[in-house]
Write an enzyme that holds these catalytic residues in place. Structure first.
Site, PDB file in Angstrom:
ATOM      1  N   LYS A   1       8.410   2.984  -1.247  1.00  0.00           N
ATOM      2  CA  LYS A   1       6.951   3.014  -1.306  1.00  0.00           C
ATOM      3  C   LYS A   1       6.513   3.325  -2.730  1.00  0.00           C
ATOM      4  O   LYS A   1       6.850   4.371  -3.288  1.00  0.00           O
ATOM      5  CB  LYS A   1       6.399   4.067  -0.353  1.00  0.00           C
ATOM      6  CG  LYS A   1       4.864   4.112  -0.341  1.00  0.00           C
ATOM      7  CD  LYS A   1       4.350   5.123   0.652  1.00  0.00           C
ATOM      8  CE  LYS A   1       2.827   5.173   0.640  1.00  0.00           C
ATOM      9  NZ  LYS A   1       2.302   6.156   1.604  1.00  0.00           N
TER      10      LYS A   1
ATOM     11  N   ASP B   1      -2.814  -0.106  11.885  1.00  0.00           N
ATOM     12  CA  ASP B   1      -1.723  -0.500  10.984  1.00  0.00           C
ATOM     13  C   ASP B   1      -0.888   0.699  10.547  1.00  0.00           C
ATOM     14  O   ASP B   1       0.158   0.525   9.921  1.00  0.00           O
ATOM     15  CB  ASP B   1      -2.274  -1.230   9.747  1.00  0.00           C
ATOM     16  CG  ASP B   1      -3.294  -0.408   8.979  1.00  0.00           C
ATOM     17  OD1 ASP B   1      -4.373  -0.158   9.528  1.00  0.00           O
ATOM     18  OD2 ASP B   1      -2.998  -0.004   7.842  1.00  0.00           O
ATOM     19  N   ASN B   2      -1.323   1.904  10.906  1.00  0.00           N
ATOM     20  CA  ASN B   2      -0.535   3.114  10.639  1.00  0.00           C
ATOM     21  C   ASN B   2       0.103   3.667  11.911  1.00  0.00           C
ATOM     22  O   ASN B   2       0.610   4.791  11.904  1.00  0.00           O
ATOM     23  CB  ASN B   2      -1.422   4.212  10.031  1.00  0.00           C
ATOM     24  CG  ASN B   2      -1.945   3.849   8.660  1.00  0.00           C
ATOM     25  OD1 ASN B   2      -1.372   3.032   7.970  1.00  0.00           O
ATOM     26  ND2 ASN B   2      -3.055   4.456   8.277  1.00  0.00           N
TER      27      ASN B   2
ATOM     28  N   GLY C   1       1.497  -3.427   1.064  1.00  0.00           N
ATOM     29  CA  GLY C   1       0.888  -3.591  -0.253  1.00  0.00           C
ATOM     30  C   GLY C   1       1.614  -2.870  -1.362  1.00  0.00           C
ATOM     31  O   GLY C   1       1.485  -3.230  -2.533  1.00  0.00           O
TER      32      GLY C   1
ATOM     33  N   GLY D   1      -0.847  -5.563   5.288  1.00  0.00           N
ATOM     34  CA  GLY D   1       0.546  -5.794   4.911  1.00  0.00           C
ATOM     35  C   GLY D   1       1.100  -4.718   4.003  1.00  0.00           C
ATOM     36  O   GLY D   1       0.411  -3.764   3.626  1.00  0.00           O
TER      37      GLY D   1
ATOM     38  N   ARG E   1       4.820  -1.800  13.386  1.00  0.00           N
ATOM     39  CA  ARG E   1       3.607  -1.075  13.747  1.00  0.00           C
ATOM     40  C   ARG E   1       2.702  -1.976  14.573  1.00  0.00           C
ATOM     41  O   ARG E   1       2.899  -3.200  14.623  1.00  0.00           O
ATOM     42  CB  ARG E   1       2.910  -0.571  12.496  1.00  0.00           C
ATOM     43  CG  ARG E   1       2.724  -1.641  11.443  1.00  0.00           C
ATOM     44  CD  ARG E   1       2.405  -1.065  10.081  1.00  0.00           C
ATOM     45  NE  ARG E   1       3.559  -0.445   9.439  1.00  0.00           N
ATOM     46  CZ  ARG E   1       3.464   0.602   8.612  1.00  0.00           C
ATOM     47  NH1 ARG E   1       2.294   1.119   8.326  1.00  0.00           N
ATOM     48  NH2 ARG E   1       4.542   1.119   8.073  1.00  0.00           N
TER      49      ARG E   1
END
Length: 481
Positions: A106, A245-246, A90, A88, A176
């Site tokens: 970010k 996840d990227n 983060g 998730g 993603r």
């Protein structure tokens, strides 16, 4: 309105959360180009409205009477080939949509998905992501972009204490593969269908016309991903952490961590010192992204099978074979795109049966001689020849040019339009970071300006186009940010 908001009543998927303020924020870098994309008025390369500093620092959630509903999302994923479970956002918090673009902060503090992390990003990694996002855009690579870096003297602990920063990231969507894996793994079929329908409606409308829209969506995501990684390979770009996840569902380059552009060409170059097995080395990137697309197909399997049974009348193993055949389009698209890009880099306007051998021998020679990748192609496009150790290949190349029958001037002009003179080499980024750590942000601005026009010879020292000096050749980049 972002697609995630209908899920805000489900804390397993979305957390409504405010960014955590940072003390005494200041501008480190700002992209007027991205500001223009978002409709933010600027003067002297900064927003006219000074409140944007606090907004992009995470210190407030409004500009004038415009308030933003900030939130973070859950996703899961495979990391270094193994299932990692729930992950998730983060340390990324959404501001929401601005002019049709999703905007994220970010490094704006902890979320429900931070696990044991502090939710912060450091100045070093924020500058790298800011500069490379913009560099890749102007190189013609599909990518998320970066509006700004806001710094603070607040310290966080990594390998050693470092100052924190917030990087504002921008993309049409930050969805993603990990989002789809999260819903599929947890059998959240309603949420999965909503997300797939959202993707088709907003980003892949052509899939509406297919009798099997979900299969068409999988195919289009696969093709976009293949084109993206072919572009990476043509520029000598290494991502470093190609976890699912990227991996974007829009075929965008996401999550700039331990990336690097090749200096001395090594086909098996590893740019992430945490990648001990070389899973994400340069030559494996196309293969790994294909593997990631298979993970996407696996997560989508239930709706895909339902669709194929309803429309095609097939199920079970037959349906799975049908899906696999669709996934084979990835390799075909990658090979076609890769060959096209490298022909352009060599100034070939026609196709010949000998081209594949010519390209393979070129890469083998570049690898054996450890030739600077970017500089080689740029010198070739300026008619400067090649290192003497490559004369044998060069003679074959000149014979191939005779077949092409294109004027030298036209060929060199076309080559210079695709072979950049300037890329974000690690030693250049490191120099900007070291100055920024002393509160001198001039090199961040200077590099940004250079990278916004990478194909044109600029009135800057030639060192910006060259590889690193020997003492800086081994800069090591990790996942730490």
């Amino acid at each position: 309105m972002a697609f995630h908001l209908p899920f805000t009543d489900n804390l397993a998927l979305v957390q409504s959360i405010s960014p955590t303020p940072i003390p005494n924020p200041y501008w480190v870098g700002f992209s007027a180009s991205v500001a223009n994309l978002l409709g933010i008025p600027t003067t002297d390369n900064l927003p006219i409205n000074p409140d944007y500093l606090n907004l992009l620092a995470g210190n407030q959630s409004h500009i004038g009477d415009q308030s933003y509903k900030t939130y973070a999302t859950a996703y899961s994923g495979h990391q270094f080939g193994s299932w990692a479970g729930q992950l998730g956002d983060g340390r990324a918090i959404y501001l929401g949509d601005i002019h049709g673009q999703e905007v994220q902060l970010k490094g704006a503090g902890q979320t429900a998905y931070s696990r044991m992390g502090d939710g912060r990003a450091v100045l070093r990694s924020s500058i790298r992501e800011f500069l490379c996002s913009e560099a890749m855009h102007f190189l013609g690579v599909p990518t998320s972009r970066a509006l700004a870096v806001v710094g603070s003297d607040m310290l966080v602990m990594r390998e050693s204490p470092e100052t924190t920063a917030v990087c504002t990231r921008v993309a049409p969507s930050f969805l993603r593969i990990g989002h789809i894996e999260h819903y599929g793994h947890n059998q959240m079929w309603h949420e999965l269908s909503l997300t797939l329908d959202y993707l088709i409606e907003h980003h892949y409308p052509e899939c509406h016309h297919s009798p099997t829209p979900y299969l068409a969506l999988l195919d289009q995501i696969s093709l976009k991903t293949a084109r993206m990684v072919a572009k990476w390979q043509s520029l000598g770009f290494c991502h470093g952490v190609l976890n699912t996840d990227n991996t974007s569902l829009l075929g965008l380059t996401l999550d700039y961590g331990p990336f690097g552009f090749l200096d001395q060409f090594q086909v098996d170059h590893i740019c992430n010192h945490s990648d001990h097995g070389g899973r994400y080395s340069y030559h494996r990137q196309p293969e790994i992204l294909h593997w990631n697309i298979y993970c996407l197909a696996s997560a989508m399997l239930q709706p895909l099978q339902q669709e194929l049974k309803r429309v095609r009348g097939i199920d079970g193993d037959e349906a799975i074979e049908y899906i696999k055949n669709t996934l084979n389009n990835y390799n075909k698209e990658y090979v076609k795109t890769w060959q096209t890009l490298f022909r352009k880099k060599l100034g070939l306007s026609t196709e010949s049966e000998q081209d594949i051998t010519l390209l393979e021998e070129l890469l083998q020679t570049l690898h054996r001689e450890k030739v600077d990748f970017t500089l080689f192609f740029r010198n070739l496009s300026e008619g400067l020849g090649v290192p003497t150790s490559m004369n044998s290949w060069y003679d074959t190349y000149k014979e191939r040019l005779d077949i092409d029958k294109q004027s030298t001037d036209r060929r060199l002009e076309s080559m210079q339009a695709v072979n950049p003179k300037y890329v974000l080499r690690n030693h250049l980024a490191q120099h900007a970071i070291e100055l920024a750590q002393k509160k001198d942000f001039s090199e961040v601005s200077r590099l940004l300006k250079i990278l916004e026009d990478p194909f044109t010879n600029q009135a800057v020292p030639e060192s910006y186009a060259l590889g690193p000096p020997p003492e800086l050749a081994a800069i090591s980049i990790s996942c730490s940010s």
